[in-house]
Motif scaffolding. Structure first.
Motif, PDB file in Angstrom:
ATOM      1  N   ALA A  67       3.528 106.548 -22.134  1.00  0.00           N
ATOM      2  CA  ALA A  67       2.400 107.449 -21.842  1.00  0.00           C
ATOM      3  C   ALA A  67       1.876 108.048 -23.148  1.00  0.00           C
ATOM      4  N   ALA A  68       2.799 108.457 -24.007  1.00  0.00           N
ATOM      5  CA  ALA A  68       2.397 109.066 -25.280  1.00  0.00           C
ATOM      6  C   ALA A  68       1.623 108.075 -26.134  1.00  0.00           C
ATOM      7  N   ARG A  69       2.073 106.827 -26.135  1.00  0.00           N
ATOM      8  CA  ARG A  69       1.443 105.818 -27.002  1.00  0.00           C
ATOM      9  C   ARG A  69       0.062 105.404 -26.517  1.00  0.00           C
ATOM     10  N   VAL A  70      -0.082 105.225 -25.210  1.00  0.00           N
ATOM     11  CA  VAL A  70      -1.336 104.590 -24.746  1.00  0.00           C
ATOM     12  C   VAL A  70      -2.393 105.534 -24.210  1.00  0.00           C
ATOM     13  N   SER A  71      -2.009 106.743 -23.828  1.00  0.00           N
ATOM     14  CA  SER A  71      -2.993 107.519 -23.052  1.00  0.00           C
ATOM     15  C   SER A  71      -3.712 108.579 -23.880  1.00  0.00           C
ATOM     16  N   ASP A  72      -4.874 108.962 -23.366  1.00  0.00           N
ATOM     17  CA  ASP A  72      -5.634 110.059 -23.967  1.00  0.00           C
ATOM     18  C   ASP A  72      -5.316 111.364 -23.263  1.00  0.00           C
ATOM     19  N   ALA A  73      -5.109 111.264 -21.951  1.00  0.00           N
ATOM     20  CA  ALA A  73      -4.804 112.456 -21.161  1.00  0.00           C
ATOM     21  C   ALA A  73      -3.546 112.164 -20.349  1.00  0.00           C
ATOM     22  N   THR A  74      -2.775 113.196 -20.092  1.00  0.00           N
ATOM     23  CA  THR A  74      -1.537 113.020 -19.332  1.00  0.00           C
ATOM     24  C   THR A  74      -1.445 114.087 -18.251  1.00  0.00           C
ATOM     25  N   ALA A  75      -1.009 113.636 -17.065  1.00  0.00           N
ATOM     26  CA  ALA A  75      -0.774 114.567 -15.963  1.00  0.00           C
ATOM     27  C   ALA A  75       0.697 114.481 -15.593  1.00  0.00           C
ATOM     28  N   PHE A  76       1.348 115.633 -15.512  1.00  0.00           N
ATOM     29  CA  PHE A  76       2.764 115.661 -15.171  1.00  0.00           C
ATOM     30  C   PHE A  76       2.936 116.111 -13.723  1.00  0.00           C
ATOM     31  N   PHE A  77       3.564 115.256 -12.927  1.00  0.00           N
ATOM     32  CA  PHE A  77       3.806 115.541 -11.510  1.00  0.00           C
ATOM     33  C   PHE A  77       5.269 115.895 -11.303  1.00  0.00           C
ATOM     34  N   TRP A  78       5.493 116.791 -10.375  1.00  0.00           N
ATOM     35  CA  TRP A  78       6.867 117.182 -10.050  1.00  0.00           C
ATOM     36  C   TRP A  78       6.917 117.645  -8.608  1.00  0.00           C
ATOM     37  N   LEU A  79       7.819 117.054  -7.828  1.00  0.00           N
ATOM     38  CA  LEU A  79       7.982 117.409  -6.413  1.00  0.00           C
ATOM     39  C   LEU A  79       6.652 117.427  -5.656  1.00  0.00           C
ATOM     40  N   GLY A  80       5.833 116.413  -5.912  1.00  0.00           N
ATOM     41  CA  GLY A  80       4.584 116.286  -5.167  1.00  0.00           C
ATOM     42  C   GLY A  80       3.466 117.198  -5.634  1.00  0.00           C
ATOM     43  N   GLY A  81       3.708 117.951  -6.711  1.00  0.00           N
ATOM     44  CA  GLY A  81       2.656 118.827  -7.224  1.00  0.00           C
ATOM     45  C   GLY A  81       2.247 118.420  -8.626  1.00  0.00           C
ATOM     46  N   LEU A  82       1.049 118.834  -9.002  1.00  0.00           N
ATOM     47  CA  LEU A  82       0.579 118.589 -10.368  1.00  0.00           C
ATOM     48  C   LEU A  82       0.943 119.812 -11.208  1.00  0.00           C
ATOM     49  N   VAL A  83       1.889 119.641 -12.122  1.00  0.00           N
ATOM     50  CA  VAL A  83       2.373 120.781 -12.907  1.00  0.00           C
ATOM     51  C   VAL A  83       1.448 121.073 -14.084  1.00  0.00           C
ATOM     52  N   GLU A  84       1.075 120.024 -14.787  1.00  0.00           N
ATOM     53  CA  GLU A  84       0.247 120.240 -15.979  1.00  0.00           C
ATOM     54  C   GLU A  84      -0.582 119.001 -16.261  1.00  0.00           C
ATOM     55  N   TYR A  85      -1.774 119.258 -16.751  1.00  0.00           N
ATOM     56  CA  TYR A  85      -2.689 118.162 -17.070  1.00  0.00           C
ATOM     57  C   TYR A  85      -3.422 118.547 -18.343  1.00  0.00           C
ATOM     58  N   GLY A  86      -3.474 117.644 -19.314  1.00  0.00           N
ATOM     59  CA  GLY A  86      -4.175 117.973 -20.549  1.00  0.00           C
ATOM     60  C   GLY A  86      -4.210 116.783 -21.483  1.00  0.00           C
ATOM     61  N   PRO A  87      -4.768 116.993 -22.685  1.00  0.00           N
ATOM     62  CA  PRO A  87      -4.783 115.911 -23.675  1.00  0.00           C
ATOM     63  C   PRO A  87      -3.339 115.484 -23.973  1.00  0.00           C
ATOM     64  N   THR A  88      -3.130 114.196 -24.107  1.00  0.00           N
ATOM     65  CA  THR A  88      -1.775 113.679 -24.282  1.00  0.00           C
ATOM     66  C   THR A  88      -1.052 114.332 -25.457  1.00  0.00           C
ATOM     67  N   GLU A  89      -1.785 114.529 -26.556  1.00  0.00           N
ATOM     68  CA  GLU A  89      -1.088 115.100 -27.717  1.00  0.00           C
ATOM     69  C   GLU A  89      -0.610 116.520 -27.436  1.00  0.00           C
ATOM     70  N   THR A  90      -1.333 117.243 -26.595  1.00  0.00           N
ATOM     71  CA  THR A  90      -0.885 118.596 -26.235  1.00  0.00           C
ATOM     72  C   THR A  90       0.353 118.533 -25.342  1.00  0.00           C
ATOM     73  N   ILE A  91       0.289 117.659 -24.349  1.00  0.00           N
ATOM     74  CA  ILE A  91       1.420 117.551 -23.420  1.00  0.00           C
ATOM     75  C   ILE A  91       2.707 117.192 -24.178  1.00  0.00           C
ATOM     76  N   PHE A  92       2.579 116.356 -25.216  1.00  0.00           N
ATOM     77  CA  PHE A  92       3.787 115.890 -25.903  1.00  0.00           C
ATOM     78  C   PHE A  92       4.141 116.696 -27.155  1.00  0.00           C
ATOM     79  N   THR A  93       3.247 117.589 -27.578  1.00  0.00           N
ATOM     80  CA  THR A  93       3.616 118.378 -28.754  1.00  0.00           C
ATOM     81  C   THR A  93       3.699 119.865 -28.447  1.00  0.00           C
ATOM     82  N   ASN A  94       2.941 120.307 -27.473  1.00  0.00           N
ATOM     83  CA  ASN A  94       2.937 121.737 -27.186  1.00  0.00           C
ATOM     84  C   ASN A  94       2.485 122.011 -25.756  1.00  0.00           C
ATOM     85  N   PRO A  95       3.271 121.562 -24.783  1.00  0.00           N
ATOM     86  CA  PRO A  95       2.852 121.754 -23.390  1.00  0.00           C
ATOM     87  C   PRO A  95       2.842 123.230 -23.025  1.00  0.00           C
TER      88      PRO A  95
END
Lengths: 271, 219
Positions: free
Chosen positions: A229-257
């Motif tokens: 996900a980190a390598r290929v995507s521009d945006a990342t959405a993190f799902f947990w227990l059927g909910g959307l926890v966080e959505y943002g630019p991939t670099e933010t999700i992987f460096t400073n969520p």
């Protein structure tokens, strides 16, 4: 009450905002397998010509959510969807939606490559034929070649187009399936773990292909491989227990969520 | 199978381009500061004193790129070493830029006095420091550990020149107390030049680490 739509433009204060329009907008989605609720109140806007990755532990609902985007879950008995999904502003669950046409516009590639037990050529030509997308043999051949080239497999198969697709390697079969999906010129490509059954080299080729394809397509990819996900995507959405926890630019999700839960997941503290 | 270039590689090349750009800027500023000294050109020195922004911006930009490449691409082996080396080289080049400013400040003060002596060793030191810096960056781009090794051997010559400058200026200061202030500035300048040589040495060591995974520091 549904959560407000989460989009990159509202979540990226101080960062470069995507300069592409919203392609898919989902609001207040709940999804049920019989009595079991698999998705709760998902609201998210996905931008055109970006690669958006869905990550999360097994069973978090990411694949289920992906499959709502071309109504692939319709074929599973006992499922139910609430909320709206619009593509280019039009509700795909609304009355009057032609599901076959929807799936032509929203192509899909699965975890396990599933070529038809036919020749390489026929695999790609099939969708063109049944959709009457080629008027003569020359046009058909041209579209097949174009699609195989777009899927970065042409050079490997051009001398054996009429050999069985099943004789190809796993990575080649997966790229053939991508060519098959591209042949009918979708606008959106959904990919459900497209590289999880492949070795690292074949995986790298698929990832590089995804990177190339976003020029022409909107791509949504489900992966339980966070690094992918980190390598290929521009945006990342993190799902947990059927909910959307966080959505943002991939670099933010992987460096400073923003969310502790996301940080715990991407740092491998759970999941 | 056709050669397929990963977009990661393109980003790595872009990173290297930025580092070279930064090295070029640092080298330019060093050259101007020393020319200002030799030619007693005050306005030229003032230009160096105000022109640090581009290097500072690159400093931040390069670190940011390295950070993202590490976070998003999980590089391995030579790619990993290249990015770690880039982070360190970035710091060294930024310090070279700062030292060029320090030299300019000393030159500005120095120019308020009559010349202590004809300058011979300091321009020589500056030339040597620039050569070392240029060679270290060339070695980085060409992945050339021999050129990097060559940089390491030059550092001793720079140290010796610094000692020679100090001894000579000490003599002037002992004979004529009016020379103390400007001579101290020349000693400071020679010290800054020697430090630039140390940073070039660090860059060369990082290149050797990047190419051959050998740590040659502190040997």
């Amino acid at each position: 009450m549904t959560t407000p739509l989460r989009s990159l433009s509202t979540l990226t204060a101080g960062q470069a905002k995507p300069d592409t329009p919203v392609k898919i907008a989902v609001t207040g989605m709940n999804f049920f397998y019989g009595a079991t609720q698999a998705l709760s109140d998902i609201s998210i806007a996905l931008n055109a010509n970006l690669v958006t990755a869905f990550i999360g532990p097994s069973g978090c609902g990411k694949s289920t959510f992906l499959r709502t985007l071309n109504r692939m879950n319709d074929i599973i008995p006992g499922t139910r969807v609430e909320g709206t999904v619009t593509i280019d502003g039009k509700d795909i669950y609304g009355p009057g939606t032609d599901v076959v046409d929807l799936r032509r516009r929203v192509g899909m590639v699965f975890q396990k490559s599933n070529p038809f037990p036919k020749s390489i050529f026929e695999n790609v030509a099939y969708g063109l034929r049944i959709n009457n997308l080629a008027t003569n043999r020359g046009e058909l051949e041209g579209r097949v070649e174009e699609s195989l080239k777009a899927a970065a497999i042409w050079d490997e198969v051009k001398d054996r187009l009429h050999a069985s697709a099943l004789a190809l390697s796993g990575g080649q079969q997966q790229r053939l399936c991508i060519a098959r999906a591209l042949a009918i010129q979708p606008e959106i490509l959904l990919m459900d773990e497209p590289a999880s059954a492949l070795d690292p080299i074949a995986t790298q080729r698929i990832e590089e292909l995804i990177y190339q394809l976003k020029r022409d397509y909107t791509i949504v990819i489900v992966t339980h491989n966070m690094q992918q996900a980190a390598r290929v995507s521009d945006a990342t959405a993190f799902f947990w227990l059927g909910g959307l926890v966080e959505y943002g630019p991939t670099e933010t999700i992987f460096t400073n969520p923003a969310e502790k839960l996301t940080e715990d997941y991407v740092t491998g503290r759970f999941g | 199978m056709e050669r397929h270039v990963r977009h990661f590689q393109e980003e790595l090349d872009e990173l290297k381009g930025r580092l070279l750009e930064m090295g070029g800027l640092a080298e330019d500023r060093l050259r101007l500061a020393v020319r200002g000294l030799v030619e007693r050109d005050g306005p030229l020195v003032e230009k160096v004193l105000v022109g640090d922004a581009a290097i500072n911006q690159l400093h931040i930009d390069i670190d940011d790129r390295c950070f993202k490449l590490l976070a998003l691409h999980q590089p391995m082996a030579v790619d990993l070493r290249a990015i770690v080396a880039a982070v360190k080289i970035n710091t060294d080049l930024e310090r070279v830029g700062d030292l060029a400013v320090n030299i300019s400040e000393a030159v500005r003060r120095y120019l308020q006095h009559p010349p202590v002596k004809e300058l011979i060793d300091i321009p020589r030191m500056a030339e040597l420091a620039q050569d070392m810096l240029r060679d270290a960056l060339d070695a980085f781009v060409r992945r050339d550990p021999e050129l990097a090794q060559h940089v390491l051997t030059q550092d001793d010559a720079l140290d010796e020149l610094k000692t020679a400058v100090f001894r000579e200026l000490l003599g002037y200061m002992l004979r004529d107390s009016a020379t103390i202030e400007p001579a101290l500035d020349l000693i400071l300048i020679s010290r800054h030049l020697e430090r630039i040589g140390d940073h070039a040495t660090n860059v060369a060591e990082d290149v050797i680490f990047m190419v051959s995974a050998k740590d040659v520091r502190h040997q």
